[in-house]
Design a protein around this motif. Sequence first.
Motif, short mmCIF file in Angstrom:
data_model
loop_
_atom_site.label_atom_id
_atom_site.label_comp_id
_atom_site.label_asym_id
_atom_site.label_seq_id
_atom_site.Cartn_x
_atom_site.Cartn_y
_atom_site.Cartn_z
N THR A 1 0.69 -1.20 -0.06
CA THR A 1 0.11 0.15 0.01
C THR A 1 0.89 1.19 -0.02
O THR A 1 2.14 0.93 0.45
CB THR A 1 -1.04 0.36 1.35
N ARG A 2 0.20 2.27 -0.59
CA ARG A 2 1.12 3.51 -0.69
C ARG A 2 1.43 4.07 0.66
O ARG A 2 2.65 4.55 0.81
CB ARG A 2 0.45 4.54 -1.49
N VAL A 3 0.69 3.96 1.69
CA VAL A 3 1.11 4.52 2.90
C VAL A 3 2.11 3.64 3.70
O VAL A 3 3.16 4.27 4.13
CB VAL A 3 -0.21 4.37 3.91
N PHE A 4 2.18 2.37 3.67
CA PHE A 4 2.93 1.75 4.20
C PHE A 4 4.23 1.77 3.43
O PHE A 4 5.55 1.83 4.07
CB PHE A 4 2.72 0.16 4.32
N GLN A 5 4.44 1.76 2.09
CA GLN A 5 5.61 1.84 1.21
C GLN A 5 6.40 3.20 1.65
O GLN A 5 7.59 3.38 1.48
CB GLN A 5 5.49 1.90 -0.27
N ASN A 6 5.49 4.36 1.89
CA ASN A 6 6.09 5.68 2.21
C ASN A 6 6.81 5.52 3.53
O ASN A 6 7.77 6.02 3.70
CB ASN A 6 4.96 6.61 2.44
N ALA A 7 6.17 4.87 4.46
CA ALA A 7 6.90 4.53 5.88
C ALA A 7 8.11 3.84 5.69
O ALA A 7 9.13 4.06 6.24
CB ALA A 7 5.94 3.85 6.82
N VAL A 8 8.06 2.80 4.85
CA VAL A 8 9.28 1.73 4.48
C VAL A 8 10.47 2.67 3.82
O VAL A 8 11.64 2.82 4.40
CB VAL A 8 8.96 0.82 3.46
N GLN A 9 10.15 3.67 3.01
CA GLN A 9 11.07 4.45 2.37
C GLN A 9 11.60 5.42 3.39
O GLN A 9 12.92 5.59 3.15
CB GLN A 9 10.40 5.41 1.28
N GLN A 10 10.96 5.86 4.19
CA GLN A 10 11.68 6.78 5.32
C GLN A 10 12.68 6.07 6.14
O GLN A 10 13.71 6.53 6.83
CB GLN A 10 10.53 7.43 6.21
N LYS A 11 12.29 4.67 6.39
CA LYS A 11 13.24 3.72 7.06
C LYS A 11 14.76 3.50 6.50
O LYS A 11 15.58 3.68 6.95
CB LYS A 11 12.58 2.50 7.53
N PHE A 12 14.36 3.38 5.09
CA PHE A 12 15.44 3.08 4.28
C PHE A 12 16.37 4.29 4.32
O PHE A 12 17.62 4.24 4.38
CB PHE A 12 15.12 2.83 2.82
N GLU A 13 15.65 5.59 4.38
CA GLU A 13 16.45 6.70 4.38
C GLU A 13 17.56 6.74 5.62
O GLU A 13 18.51 7.38 5.70
CB GLU A 13 15.67 8.04 4.04
N LEU A 14 16.72 6.28 6.73
CA LEU A 14 17.45 6.31 8.04
C LEU A 14 18.54 5.31 7.90
O LEU A 14 19.92 5.42 8.35
CB LEU A 14 16.73 5.86 9.23
N LEU A 15 18.30 4.33 7.34
CA LEU A 15 19.49 3.27 7.23
C LEU A 15 20.58 3.36 6.53
O LEU A 15 21.68 3.29 6.71
CB LEU A 15 18.66 1.87 6.70
N MET A 16 20.14 4.49 5.19
CA MET A 16 21.36 4.88 4.48
C MET A 16 22.17 5.80 5.13
O MET A 16 23.16 6.07 4.58
CB MET A 16 20.59 5.46 3.17
N LYS A 17 21.87 6.38 6.26
CA LYS A 17 22.78 7.31 7.04
C LYS A 17 23.91 6.43 7.63
O LYS A 17 24.99 6.88 8.23
CB LYS A 17 22.03 7.78 8.22
N ASP A 18 23.90 5.19 7.83
CA ASP A 18 25.03 4.22 8.11
C ASP A 18 26.20 4.34 7.20
O ASP A 18 26.11 3.66 6.21
CB ASP A 18 24.60 2.92 8.56
N SER A 19 27.27 5.05 7.68
CA SER A 19 28.37 5.18 6.66
C SER A 19 29.41 4.17 6.62
O SER A 19 30.16 3.95 5.80
CB SER A 19 29.17 6.47 7.06
N SER A 20 28.91 3.04 7.74
CA SER A 20 29.57 1.92 7.65
C SER A 20 29.27 0.67 6.49
O SER A 20 29.99 -0.30 6.26
CB SER A 20 29.80 0.89 8.91
N VAL A 21 28.31 1.33 5.90
CA VAL A 21 27.67 0.17 4.86
C VAL A 21 28.03 0.77 3.46
O VAL A 21 27.75 2.20 3.38
CB VAL A 21 26.09 0.18 4.78
#
Length: 198
Positions: A153-173
């Motif tokens: 669902t669009r609402v859930f995928q929006n929330a997932v996208q935001q979580k990915f953005e947090l994960l992408m802040k990890d510079s060890s990856v």
Amino acid sequence: MACQRGALIVLEGVDRAGKTTQCKMLVQALQKSGRPAEAMRFPDRTTTIGQLISAYLEKKSELEDHTVHLLFSANRWELVPTMKKKLEQGITLVVDRYAFSGAAFTSAKPGFSLEWCMKPDVGLPKPDLVMFLQLSPAEAALRGQFGVERYETRVFQNAVQQKFELLMKDSSVNWQVQDGLGCRVSPFIVSFKARRKN
Ligand code: FDM
């Protein structure tokens, strides 16, 4: 002569971002360039654990949220011996979703911290490169079959996208963001070669 270890390349992104197509193209391009490469995907729905997950995703069964999270992680762990063997044999693995999807999707549910969600996957083989296919959830929703499985669902995928953005802040990856609207296989390989650490 000892063979060079294969690389572990992961493709992540919201649903319908084109990961499966890009994985296939990347494996073909790597093979064409003379590098042994194989595709893998998570969840791997062929195992006993994978079948439980598949039934849940297809809404044929219900599972408690923590339980299904741990099953997704267990599904990765059960494949670790195979992954390690292939990497040691010099085979590059191109993986459609990995622990980042695990953390992003479950932490998009109410009451789940990113920290808790990441814990079961600590110690998994570390990817050499994680490519995030960027596609707005609105664009993803226009692509085929969106809405058939759980989480689509669009609402859930929006929330997932935001979580990915947090994960992408990890510079060890070793994250690399790619436009999910274009075919980017060649730049993938170039940057993969440039950034590869092992
Ligand atoms: N998914 C995938 C999770 O919720 N956790 C995970 O650990 C993984 C690997 O399962 F909606 C979700 C993401 C997606 C679904 O769909 C799997 P595909 O079409 O098989 O990638």
